[in-house]
Write an enzyme that holds these catalytic residues in place. Structure first.
Site, short mmCIF file in Angstrom:
data_model
loop_
_atom_site.label_atom_id
_atom_site.label_comp_id
_atom_site.label_asym_id
_atom_site.label_seq_id
_atom_site.Cartn_x
_atom_site.Cartn_y
_atom_site.Cartn_z
CG ASP A 168 -2.19 0.87 1.09
OD1 ASP A 168 -2.24 1.44 -0.12
OD2 ASP A 168 -2.88 1.22 2.06
CD GLU B 133 7.45 5.31 -12.58
OE1 GLU B 133 6.77 4.46 -12.37
OE2 GLU B 133 6.79 6.18 -13.13
CG ASP C 127 -5.28 -0.96 -0.68
OD1 ASP C 127 -5.72 -0.29 -1.51
OD2 ASP C 127 -5.74 -1.10 0.49
CG HIS D 4 -2.99 1.88 5.47
ND1 HIS D 4 -3.16 2.95 4.68
CD2 HIS D 4 -3.43 2.38 6.86
CE1 HIS D 4 -3.74 4.09 5.55
NE2 HIS D 4 -3.97 3.71 6.89
#
Lengths: 868, 372
Positions: free
Chosen positions: A639, A677, A709, A843
């Site tokens: 994430d 990137e 995600d 996350h």
């Protein structure tokens, strides 16, 4: 409690997705400078050629949400179509529905069916409405050319529509491509128009294509048309959605206004083209940037004034009083003021005050206020630069993190924004009602030969079986309705308990009682969990950040198991300093506890139990597991966290499983500066993850599942074409005879789809474990929805899983089950969550690093969930 | 028709700013000078002039009329209220309406205007329409001011590429003398005075050619005889309304109430926070309090308007805090919004928690503690 509270205080709950500040960013069309554009009204007629560029974070770029007030709808259509024609010629542009990405065709095993089987059936309705067209409907595409050649698009359009009686009132024209709902009869139609110079122009209209209702071009057109309709209904477009401003909900306690509205899109779904309509709420603030500055000034005083202005304003999206645009504030220029001047395109100097007076008749009452700076996002040719905004003329939108952390405010807001299933569907139904009842809208639809169904589609979904929770020899069943096993597992020993042998407890003298309370309760609750606990090193410090740090430097040693800090306030700088030191300089797990969470005797046992479990995980403990039938697999979660305020860095969290039961995880993160990137970093992460898996399992995994995600709308293309090949590439490092089966699944929490279970004539949230893989999925993808969690208020949002690469050869049913199982494995919540646990871990990690640490934490911690 | 468009060609003789802008500016200046409340633009085309006029704070009613609905529709949404108009409703009310119809026809919706503008309109009229035009505009609509602009054909030789007319749809283009005699005649007939002027100065040395665009400014000589005028003219509605936008305004009770309630609660909270700094805020940040200086001017004198003296002290009773309405009413913003104290009481009734005698805004401190 603590984990939850913190997620609220410093982050957004997993369900909330990206902060509103991102979502609200408007499409900034590349007009030169805002001011210049204003003083030459003729520029309004000749919008810059719109070649939507890829770049930036994709989710805000749709060609059809160009701010409206300054764009006539006729032009909007043509802009959209022009764009479209570009794409048809092979150009790549960003569209936030990821229309051009067709991944299913490469996966043989799901060619015929991508649906699962297990579970009991459940009748569901959704917020999708079928779009139907007249039988034999077609869209006729014409190429229009002029002889002599005419340059101006406006002129071309004016000349063509001198023949409106022939062409008809219903049309979409971009200057060269004309779309009509009717056939002109001939392949080539020649028309003669006369310019005002008396020159005759021959217009040749050639039929080039007859498009079926399902063609992508038609889809674009439907969306453009739909936007027209919403405007006819007097809805205001802000960002991508449309709102009804005449019925605002005012929340004066917080100076907020909530506008009810809709977010809509028309897409090709499994069997038909449908409108997906969801309720959306726009949060606006009934104060200007200047008002906010005033109140900040009276709150914080002179010295911290500029600082707090920057904190509160930068990153915020504002609406201006004189046009229908939104701008994101990037800076405050304290040396400038409305009395400052700028150079107009004709070379003359004019002050902002004069300019606004002259152009909009606006009197600026405070000539000494500083000005706000907004960078134009799109750099194209010479059209870059920044826009100067006057605080007094800027209305604030959205919520700041500070406001989000205000529990009271969020509660007041939720009353208006959280709608129960019945209410939500009623609101959506209202939109369809407007559409059906408005005569103009109906006429427009009729002219195009289109109509929307009254009733949303209904279909059958499946509810898969709940999981058994294993914890140290015990098996627990939980009530699948609640998707939570806090009660069931209370006091049960955890799988792997880490002893608190050598630990520190740091607090200020004022919080001495809280510390005592914490300690006593810990002694009480830990034995049943199997956690051994020694007396801590107790240290009292002054209530200052540097005293905390000094203590950490002096007292923390490599054999310290855990550092517990009791903090008297949720001051971010102190928390950041502690975390930064203990994650990078001296890698030791740490636990910060807000003193006031220990204040309430009635909840202390629950709070401390959670803290104990959290600390156990941070030290490498394991709590529970579910049955994972697949062997030799490694699961990865990724994430991203984007720094929305300063836009400087992005952090990607990477978490991979280490053992067969998925109870231990390897965590790394990538900190990247703007423009870098993500791909390279991910490759390196995957390689180290494999090495670690090898170390733990003495072999390499035979299957790898990557749950990705943090993919924005319109970024799917990048993941498919760049990330997946890189993953495959990095697997080669495992040796020449090593070829594991890779599966990559894009996880998306922000989706427009909502499902409702039909229970006893009413609508209810579907139960956890509901899987949807028909009707509202996309034919070109191997995708499915899972509702894995529950919500107390409002509507549960399903999570969308898009399998973009799959060599696992697993049946869809098995992949769905695995995904659902993983939603049970997040140790900071003894229940099922919205996304697979590795995504939520990733996350959390990315959030901690992005918010507080700003560089990669020490790898010594990487086998523990130190960021929980 | 498309007025702005034609100038693109005329631009070879350079006018800065462009001629069409000068024409609009002329109207805008006129509006600033005479402060008309109701303005109609006949032949409003792409609504650009109406858009400019909506920013003039005196204007409360704007109407546009054009024979071509599609050209109006193309940009009519420029005339819609902006989100901010809803967020901060203005004091004045404003309604913008667009009608589709002909200036050769009477429609009661055009009655009662203060200013009617016909910018580059009459030259597009067929002879029969031009004949009816004075009766409709001067006789029927009969506003106090009429502005008519039209090309000056004497200027045409200076415009390259202009053969006969500046635009193929022009049915005629008049010399100064032609326009003036028509205008004088009309003025006389309908009891108006007329003045001639124009925009687009001729090049030096050719002053006798006159302005590129000639303008007649007509002012009605007789006073408006009020309602009776309208009742004398029973006419059927013939125009089709293509657009109507009612701007949110504080004149509308609904928006006024929202604004007042919001301001009252906010003011009450501000007073409370100023006089009784919350305990936990101090706790949050011990450094903060020492630097708390309520009325320091920083970047502007505008700051620190909030002068709170001891007489405004709120009453604290257990966990309830009362802030007298009279105190709140003394704040300029609340005062300006409500006008009278009675109005204030009326507007907030039922919307703001009040003390039992209705004289003070009441907060319960319990509610606030929940925040933590």
């Amino acid at each position: 409690m603590m984990g939850r509270a913190r997620a609220r205080a410093r982050g957004r709950p997993p369900g909330q997705g990206a902060p509103a500040t991102v979502g609200n960013v408007p499409v900034q069309q590349a007009l030169p400078r805002q001011l210049r554009a204003h003083q030459q009204p003729q520029q309004l007629d000749v919008p810059p050629p719109l070649t939507e560029e890829p770049g930036g974070r994709g989710r805000m770029r749709g060609f059809w949400n160009v701010p409206q007030a300054r764009r006539p709808e006729g032009l909007q259509v043509s802009l959209g179509l022009q764009d479209l024609s570009l794409r048809d010629r092979g150009g790549r542009r960003k569209d936030y529905h990821d229309l051009g990405v067709n991944t299913r065709q490469a996966m043989v095993h799901v060619q015929d069916s991508k649906t699962g089987l297990s579970g009991r059936l459940i009748k569901l309705t959704t917020n999708h409405f079928r779009l139907t067209s007249r039988p034999q409907w077609a869209l006729y595409q014409y190429h229009v050319c002029y002889s002599p050649e005419m340059e101006s698009r406006r002129l071309r359009s004016a000349l063509l529509f001198q023949h409106e009686e022939q062409i008809g009132k219903t049309h979409a024209f971009d200057g060269s491509i004309l779309f009509l709902p009717k056939n002109l009869g001939n392949k080539v139609t020649e028309l003669i128009s006369r310019t005002r110079n008396g020159e005759d122009v021959k217009i040749t209209v050639t039929l080039t294509n007859e498009l079926p209702p399902t063609s992508p071009t038609c889809l674009q057109l439907y969306n453009i048309l739909f936007r027209r309709l919403l405007k006819m209904l007097n809805l205001q477009q802000i960002g991508r959605n449309h709102y009804n401003p005449s019925d605002p909900v005012s929340i004066p306690h917080h100076r907020l206004m909530v506008w009810p509205g809709f977010s809509c899109s028309i897409l090709q779904y499994e069997e038909s083209i449908m409108l997906c309509a969801d309720v959306s709420h726009k949060i606006l603030r009934s104060e200007t940037a200047l008002d906010l500055m005033h109140s900040l000034h009276s709150q914080v005083g002179e010295e911290r004034f500029r600082d707090s202005c920057a904190k509160e304003l930068i990153g915020i999206v504002v609406l201006t009083r004189y046009n229908n645009r939104t701008y994101k504030i990037d800076d405050i220029d304290w040396d400038n003021s409305p009395m400052g001047t700028f150079r107009k395109s004709d070379g003359s100097e004019i002050s902002y005050m004069e300019y606004y007076k002259k152009q909009y008749n606006i009197d600026i009452s405070d000539p000494k206020q500083p000005v706000l700076i907004s960078q134009l996002r799109r750099n194209r040719g010479n059209m870059q630069g920044s826009v100067v905004l006057i605080p007094e003329l800027c209305s604030l939108t959205g919520l700041t993190d500070k406001m989000r952390s205000d529990f009271h405010m969020m509660k007041d807001l939720a009353v208006h924004t959280r709608l129960q299933p019945e209410q939500r569907q009623r609101e959506v139904g209202r939109l369809l009602d407007y559409i059906h009842k408005d005569a103009n809208v109906q006429k427009e639809l009729e002219n195009w030969g289109l109509s929307f169904d009254y009733k949303s589609v209904a279909f059958m979904g499946r509810v898969v079986q709940g999981e058994k929770i294993f914890q140290s020899g015990n098996t627990f069943d939980y009530n699948p309705q609640f998707a939570d096993w806090t009660k069931e597992t209370k006091g049960a020993p955890v799988i792997r308990a880490m002893p608190l042998d050598n630990w520190l407890l740091i607090y200020t003298p004022r919080n001495c009682d809280a510390a005592k309370m914490l300690l006593q309760t810990l002694y009480k609750v830990t034995p049943s969990m199997g956690i051994r606990i020694n007396k801590p090193n107790i240290i009292e410090v002054e209530d200052r950040t540097d005293s905390y740090l000094r203590v950490l430097q002096q007292r923390v040693s490599p054999d310290t198991n855990m550092v517990v800090c009791i903090l008297s306030s949720s001051r971010k700088d102190r928390y950041d300093a502690i975390k930064k030191y203990l994650c990078t300089d001296c890698p030791v797990p740490s636990q910060c506890v807000l003193a006031r969470t220990l204040n309430k005797p009635q909840t202390i046992a629950t709070v401390v139990t959670k803290i104990a479990l959290q600390m156990n995980c941070k030290m490498g403990g394991e709590l529970w597991s579910v049955e994972i039938p697949l062997k030799q697999i490694m699961v990865v979660g990724i994430d991203c966290y984007h720094d929305t305020v300063f836009g400087k860095q992005s952090v990607a969290g990477f978490v991979s499983s280490l053992n067969p039961t998925m109870t231990r995880w390897f965590s790394r993160c990538i900190v990247q500066n703007r423009g870098q990137e993500l791909v390279d970093g991910l490759k390196a992460c995957l390689q180290t993850a494999l090495r670690n898996w090898l170390k733990w399992n003495k072999s390499l995994p035979s299957r790898i599942f990557v749950y990705r995600d943090g993919v924005g709308d319109g970024q799917l293309h990048t993941v498919v074409n760049y990330e997946v090949p890189q993953f495959l590439d990095s697997l080669k490092t495992g040796g020449t005879d090593y070829s594991p089966r890779l599966t990559v699944i894009v996880v998306k929490k922000r989706v427009g789809a909502r499902f409702f279970g039909e229970v006893g004539g009413g609508l209810k949230n579907p139960p956890p474990g509901t899987v949807v893989d028909t009707v509202v999925t996309r034919p070109e993808w191997y995708d499915f929805f899972i509702v894995s969690h529950t919500v107390k208020n409002g509507c549960v949002a399903p999570t969308h899983y898009n399998v973009i690469y799959d060599a696992s050869q697993l049946k869809p049913d098995h992949l769905q089950r695995l995904t659902y199982k993983l939603c049970h494995m997040y140790y900071n919540w003894s229940g099922v969550i919205r996304v697979p646990a590795p995504c939520q871990y990733a996350h959390k990690l990315a959030f901690l690093v992005g918010q507080s640490i700003h560089r990669e934490p020490s790898l010594l911690l990487s086998d523990r969930l130190y960021y929980l | 028709m498309d007025k702005n468009f034609q100038e693109e060609f005329a631009q070879v003789v350079k006018f800065t700013p462009p001629l069409y802008q000068q024409r609009y500016q002329f109207v805008k200046d006129l509006v600033e000078k005479y402060k008309p409340k109701k303005v109609a633009d006949l032949g409003c085309a792409d609504c650009r002039l109406l858009w400019m006029l909506k920013f003039c704070s005196c204007v409360e009613v704007l109407a546009g009329l054009d024979i071509c609905a599609s050209v109006m529709k193309e940009k009519m949404h420029m005339l819609s209220p902006l989100p901010v108009d809803y967020l901060q409703p203005s004091e004045r009310s404003l309604t913008v309406t667009l009608h589709h119809g002909s200036v050769a026809q009477k429609d009661p919706c055009m009655l009662g205007f203060d200013l009617v503008t016909c910018i580059e309109l009459i030259e597009h009229l067929e002879e029969s329409e031009l004949k009816k035009f004075p009766e409709v505009v001067f006789g029927f609509m009969a506003p106090s001011i009429i502005v008519i602009s039209t090309p000056n054909s004497e200027f045409n030789p200076l415009l390259p590429g202009v053969m006969l007319h500046r635009h193929p749809d022009h049915k005629f283009e008049w010399s100064q003398a032609q326009f003036q005699s028509w205008a004088l005649e009309v003025a006389k007939c309908y009891d108006y005075s007329v003045e001639f002027t124009g925009v687009g100065h001729p090049p030096t040395g050719m002053e006798n050619v006159g302005f590129c665009t000639q303008i007649g400014l007509f002012i009605r000589k007789y006073p408006q005889n009020g309602e009776s005028v309208q009742s004398e003219k029973p006419t059927e509605a013939v125009y089709e309304t293509v657009f109507k936008a009612v701007y949110p305004s504080l004149k509308d009770e609904k928006y006024l109430q929202i604004a007042v309630v919001s301001e009252v609660i906010f003011t009450a909270q501000t007073i409370r926070h100023h006089l009784m700094p919350k305990q936990d805020e101090e706790e949050d940040d011990p450094e903060r309090k020492s630097k708390f200086q309520p009325s320091v001017d920083s970047f502007s004198d505008y700051l620190g308007k909030l002068v709170v003296d001891k007489t405004m002290e709120p009453l604290v009773n257990g966990n309830e805090v009362y802030i007298p309405l009279t105190t709140i009413f003394s704040f300029p913003k609340v005062n300006r919004l409500c006008g009278t104290f009675e109005k204030l009481c009326k507007l907030i009734a039922g919307k703001v928690p009040l003390s039992s005698d209705g004289s003070a805004v009441m907060f319960t401190t319990e509610q606030e503690n929940e925040e933590n």
